[in-house]
Every structure is written in structure tokens, then in C-alpha cells.
Design an enzyme around this catalytic site. Structure first.
Site, PDB file in Angstrom:
ATOM      1  CB  SER A 143      -0.895   0.013   1.243  1.00  0.00           C
ATOM      2  OG  SER A 143      -1.485   1.279   1.436  1.00  0.00           O
ATOM      3  CE1 TYR A 166      -4.267  -1.767   4.272  1.00  0.00           C
ATOM      4  CE2 TYR A 166      -2.915   0.214   4.207  1.00  0.00           C
ATOM      5  CZ  TYR A 166      -3.624  -0.773   3.556  1.00  0.00           C
ATOM      6  OH  TYR A 166      -3.698  -0.768   2.174  1.00  0.00           O
TER       7      TYR A 166
END
Length: 254
Positions: A143, A166
Site C-alpha cells: 500500500s 495496516y
């Protein structure tokens, strides 16, 4: 077709990215082994993405990536695969809380579930390559938030946040992927990543507007915007691209 004659494993094939990726890979000539935990959910998601679930080019396999013995058995039994993409993102029921609300136990469990399963998947891909010594391309999905810190201002006026788990998972995945590439140290075994910016999934309007201001005009990505980079990394067009992270974010990280 860029992937003619290839056989590719897609883990997390029933997810937002995974289902559309299966469709794209098959359209590019690949045979696909689609892995997920629930057959009905997997088939529904694939059909919604336009995949012919009865195609001879598709094999659905039900595996929980948290089950080490099941993952090992799969790689021991499968033949002639040329690549793999891990789109899976396992997490517990408390995932996604705001920073001060995250319990250490939940943080540890989510890191273990997600980064641990990614480690296992990469390890077994590497062992598979060592066994057969045929060219193999592994693509992990990281990401933009594995590369840069969060832009917390874009979450204002929403209930959303950027989960701390995350950030830890996606940044760790980048370094772990490079570790595996260096450990195997063979040009025929490639490990790369694609790091998308935010992908549209009906987020709140305030968030979408704030996010778009941080890009060069696109705003949130469509899943289709990410697929080309994955296909490139799986194809012979990227034969000596190894240990790299392709950021697809329309300038969000600049």
C-alpha cells in the site's frame, strides 16, 4: 496476450481486488488457481467480476491461509505454477479501531494473522521454486501507506481512520518481500510488490473529496487501475525486475 501459457495462484481471490484480478489474468491467457476460505463467497465474487466460473482455465481451491498445514499441502500438490499473487488480508473482529482504542493483544493478533500468513505464503512459494527450478514471479500487495505515513487530515469529518496495524503490516511486507528475494538469490525467482493508493469502495463523500485533493486529479483508484502493474510483474516483460515496489497512486505519496 501477455500471460499465455502461465498458471498463476491468486490468494484472496474473493476480495475486492482478487476477483477482478482473476478476470484480468484469465483475459490475458493465464490459467488461474483462485484461493479463498469460502467457496460460495468466492464463486459469487468471481461471477460478479465477470469470471466464467466453469472455465477450464479456472480452479477454485478453498484454503485458510492461517492454516499452515493446508498451505503446505497445497504447494506440495500443485504443479506447473509460474506465479502467485497474494491479495488476502486476514484480520480479527476488532481490526480498524482508532489508535488509542487498539488493545495490544489485538495489534499483535492482527500482525500475526496478516504478516504471518504472508510470510508462510512467500516461504512456500520459495520452496516450490527450489523444488522445480522453473521461473516464478511472486507479487505481493502492499500500500502507499507502507511507504509514507498516513495523511490523517483526510479522515476528518468521518468515522474512518488509517489503522495502525495496516501501516505496520504493509511496511513490513515490503521489507519481508525483499528479504525473500535476496535469500533465494536467483534471477528466475522474482518477488515484487504493487502498492496502490486508496481504492474506491463507497467511502464517505467528505473523505473522497479530501483524498482527491491529495492526488493529481484521479482521486480514489478503481481496482482496474491497479491490475496492469500486477500483470506486468507476472509477465516476461519484467523478467529482471526483482525486489521492487511499484506505487500506483496518482501522486498521492508525493
Amino acid at each position: 496476450m501477455m500471460l499465455e501459457g502461465q498458471k498463476i495462484v491468486v490468494a484472496g481471490a474473493g476480495g475486492l481486488l482478487g476477483a477482478q484480478l482473476v478476470h484480468k489474468l484469465m483475459a490475458q491467457g493465464a490459467a488461474v488457481i483462485a484461493i479463498d476460505r469460502d467457496l460460495k463467497v468466492l464463486n459469487d465474487k468471481l461471477e460478479n467480476a465477470g469470471v466464467d466460473i466453469h472455465s477450464h482455465a479456472l480452479q477454485a481451491v478453498i484454503i485458510d491461509l492461517l492454516d499452515e498445514s493446508a498451505v503446505v499441502r497445497f504447494f506440495d500438490s500443485v504443479e506447473n505454477i509460474t506465479g502467485a499473487v497474494n491479495c488476502a488480508y486476514p484480520r480479527n473482529k476488532n481490526y480498524g479501531k482508532h489508535f488509542y482504542e487498539v488493545a495490544q493483544g489485538d495489534f499483535n493478533e492482527n500482525i500475526s494473522m496478516n504478516l504471518g500468513s504472508s510470510f508462510l505464503f512467500m516461504q512456500q512459494c520459495a520452496r516450490y521454486f527450489e523444488k522445480y527450478q522453473n521461473a516464478f514471479s511472486l507479487v505481493n500487495i502492499s500500500s502507499v501507506y507502507g511507504v509514507i505515513p498516513p495523511k490523517f487530515s483526510i479522515y476528518e469529518n468521518t468515522k474512518m481512520t488509517m489503522p495502525v496495524e495496516y501501516a505496520a503490516i504493509k511496511s513490513g511486507l515490503i521489507h519481508l518481500s525483499r528479504y525473500v528475494a535476496k535469500y533465494v538469490a536467483n534471477s528466475k525467482f522474482r518477488v515484487n510488490l504493487v502498492s496502490p493508493g486508496g481504492i474506491f469502495d463507497h467511502q464517505p463523500e467528505d473523505f473522497l473529496k479530501a483524498y482527491k485533493k491529495e492526488t493529481l486529479g484521479k482521486g480514489m483508484l478503481d481496482v482496474s487501475d491497479v491490475l496492469g502493474s500486477i500483470v506486468f510483474l507476472l509477465s516476461s516483460m519484467s523478467d529482471f525486475v526483482n525486489g521492487q515496489n511499484i506505487v500506483v497512486d496518482d501522486g498521492f505519496s508525493m
